[in-house]
Design a protein around this motif. Structure first.
Motif, PDB file in Angstrom:
ATOM      1  N   GLU A  58      -1.827   6.609 -10.609  1.00  0.00           N
ATOM      2  CA  GLU A  58      -0.990   5.558 -11.184  1.00  0.00           C
ATOM      3  C   GLU A  58       0.500   5.830 -11.005  1.00  0.00           C
ATOM      4  O   GLU A  58       1.330   4.914 -11.129  1.00  0.00           O
ATOM      5  CB  GLU A  58      -1.301   5.390 -12.678  1.00  0.00           C
ATOM      6  N   ALA A  61       2.744   4.064  -7.353  1.00  0.00           N
ATOM      7  CA  ALA A  61       3.544   2.837  -7.330  1.00  0.00           C
ATOM      8  C   ALA A  61       4.881   3.030  -8.042  1.00  0.00           C
ATOM      9  O   ALA A  61       5.908   2.468  -7.630  1.00  0.00           O
ATOM     10  CB  ALA A  61       2.762   1.686  -7.960  1.00  0.00           C
ATOM     11  N   GLU A  62       4.888   3.838  -9.099  1.00  0.00           N
ATOM     12  CA  GLU A  62       6.134   4.106  -9.810  1.00  0.00           C
ATOM     13  C   GLU A  62       7.110   4.880  -8.933  1.00  0.00           C
ATOM     14  O   GLU A  62       8.320   4.617  -8.934  1.00  0.00           O
ATOM     15  CB  GLU A  62       5.851   4.882 -11.090  1.00  0.00           C
ATOM     16  N   LYS A 130       4.842  -0.984   3.029  1.00  0.00           N
ATOM     17  CA  LYS A 130       3.819  -0.763   2.013  1.00  0.00           C
ATOM     18  C   LYS A 130       3.814   0.693   1.536  1.00  0.00           C
ATOM     19  O   LYS A 130       3.621   0.967   0.342  1.00  0.00           O
ATOM     20  CB  LYS A 130       2.440  -1.133   2.562  1.00  0.00           C
ATOM     21  N   GLY A 134       4.769   2.316  -2.267  1.00  0.00           N
ATOM     22  CA  GLY A 134       3.655   2.936  -2.964  1.00  0.00           C
ATOM     23  C   GLY A 134       2.417   2.071  -2.990  1.00  0.00           C
ATOM     24  O   GLY A 134       1.460   2.365  -3.715  1.00  0.00           O
ATOM     25  N   ASP A 135       2.407   1.014  -2.187  1.00  0.00           N
ATOM     26  CA  ASP A 135       1.237   0.133  -2.109  1.00  0.00           C
ATOM     27  C   ASP A 135       0.198   0.641  -1.122  1.00  0.00           C
ATOM     28  O   ASP A 135      -0.928   0.149  -1.088  1.00  0.00           O
ATOM     29  CB  ASP A 135       1.666  -1.282  -1.696  1.00  0.00           C
TER      30      ASP A 135
END
Length: 395
Positions: A58, A61-62, A130, A134-135
């Motif tokens: 998690e 993406a941050e 992307k 962080g995708d």
């Protein structure tokens, strides 16, 4: 990590060693944002994550939203930050755990750098935005089970079949491979070593996490097998020919290590200072003992010299003058001294130093991995020896 990075210990290190005087406001800004993320998001759970072998996806993406992924690259959604700013970010992440600096390095300095340096325009537009956000996650598949420090002995092959390439072989110690969306895979072809951009959902690509690690437990390293992985001709990186391609990416990662391990060293030094000023033995603070002060002074000197070496290499890199030999000097020296600093910190903490109440043993374990990857001590020693004598002893 109750005792790590207290106000007293941090103040002592920051006051005696005023690095900020040598940095630009932009570099300090990057450093401070990375420190805030590392201490507020990663640090609270890192001991538990290390124990449980848990990687917190998690956060990816941050990290992308904060601009840390591929931050030293320009365009395609990347921040275009300077080399010193990137180094400072590496230092702050490794001050909390080597695994998270490793993530930033594998994503940005290896996978993204390979695509940015050697990929087609299609590769760049498809993947870099992307990955910067962080995708998408990337990995860099070079090392092999029997190759280790000798990538020239690569056994993975890519053979032509009509207009396609078919890859077969195995790789080991590939960071992030089990969660990656794309792999940069290096293979022997009839025209030498070439790189390929491989979506990991391609049939025949398989990554299995290495589960027996006693180091880097909060990060992911994998065994990868490639079984008749069929790729279109456009999958090949057009501008990478021979081992100079992957080596240039490895040098990007090694540069980040030069900075990063000084973060682990600083963390251990801060813990040792805090312990020496809070624990009393023989009716006085541990820090009042001459031998303790000797240890702390020596630890601090090596931390200061290592960080100044990293800064010097960063300024050379920004001027386009940094050489692989100089990177080997930085990697060999700073990893070696970070391990020594961690060991001295453990001795100051006494028996408590082996517990997870303090980060020192975790840093010591992680640094043993950092010592090995991106070139062992022995390899970097011989690189320096070759530069000094003109003789390549490892051939």
């Amino acid at each position: 990590m109750t005792h790590a990075g207290t106000d007293t210990s941090s103040l002592a290190v920051d006051t005696v060693f005023d690095l900020d005087a040598l940095l630009t406001p932009e570099e300090i800004g990057w450093r401070d944002r990375a420190r805030e993320f590392a201490t507020t998001r990663i640090q609270p759970t890192i001991e538990q994550d290390f124990e449980n072998k848990h990687f917190r996806r998690e956060f990816i993406a941050e990290l992308g939203a904060a601009g840390f992924l591929g931050m030293h690259l320009s365009g395609y959604g990347c921040a275009g930050a300077g080399a010193v700013a990137y180094g400072l970010v590496c230092l702050e992440f490794e001050a909390v755990d080597s695994g998270w600096r490793t993530f930033v390095s594998v994503q940005g300095s290896l996978a993204m750098s390979a695509i940015a340096k050697f990929g087609s325009e299609e590769h760049k537009t498809t993947w870099l935005p992307k990955m910067a956000a962080g995708d998408a996650v990337g990995c860099f598949a070079l090392t092999e089970p029997t190759g280790g420090s000798d990538p020239a002995a690569m056994e993975t092959t890519a053979t032509r079949d009509g207009h396609d390439w078919v890859l077969n072989g195995s790789k080991r110690w590939i960071g992030l491979a089990s969660i990656a969306d794309v792999a940069v895979v290096w293979a022997q072809t009839d025209e030498g070593v070439r790189g390929f951009v491989v979506p990991t959902n391609t049939p025949g690509f398989r990554a299995v996490e290495i589960d027996t690690k006693l180091s880097m437990r909060a990060s992911i390293q994998c065994d990868v097998t490639l079984s008749d992985v069929r790729l279109p001709a456009t999958a090949m990186l057009p501008d990478a020919r021979g081992l100079s391609g992957p080596f240039s990416c490895l040098n990007e990662a090694r540069y980040g290590i030069v900075w990063g391990v000084m973060g682990a060293a600083r963390s251990c030094l801060e813990v040792a200072i805090a312990r020496s000023t809070s624990r009393r033995v023989f009716d006085k603070h541990l820090g009042e003992m001459q031998l303790t002060q000797l240890k702390l002074a020596n630890m601090f000197l090596e931390y200061e010299k290592g960080t100044l070496l990293a800064l010097h290499l960063g300024r050379l890199k920004e001027q386009g003058q940094l050489t692989p030999n100089q990177i080997s000097v930085g990697k060999l020296n700073n990893v070696r001294e970070a391990i020594a600093i961690a060991g001295e910190a453990r001795s100051i903490l006494g028996g408590d130093g082996i517990t997870s109440e303090f980060p020192v043993m975790r840093h010591m374990a992680n640094l043993e991995s950092v010592r090995t990857y991106e070139g062992t001590d022995e390899v970097h020693t011989l690189v320096i020896g070759r530069a000094l004598t003109g003789f390549a002893a490892f051939k």
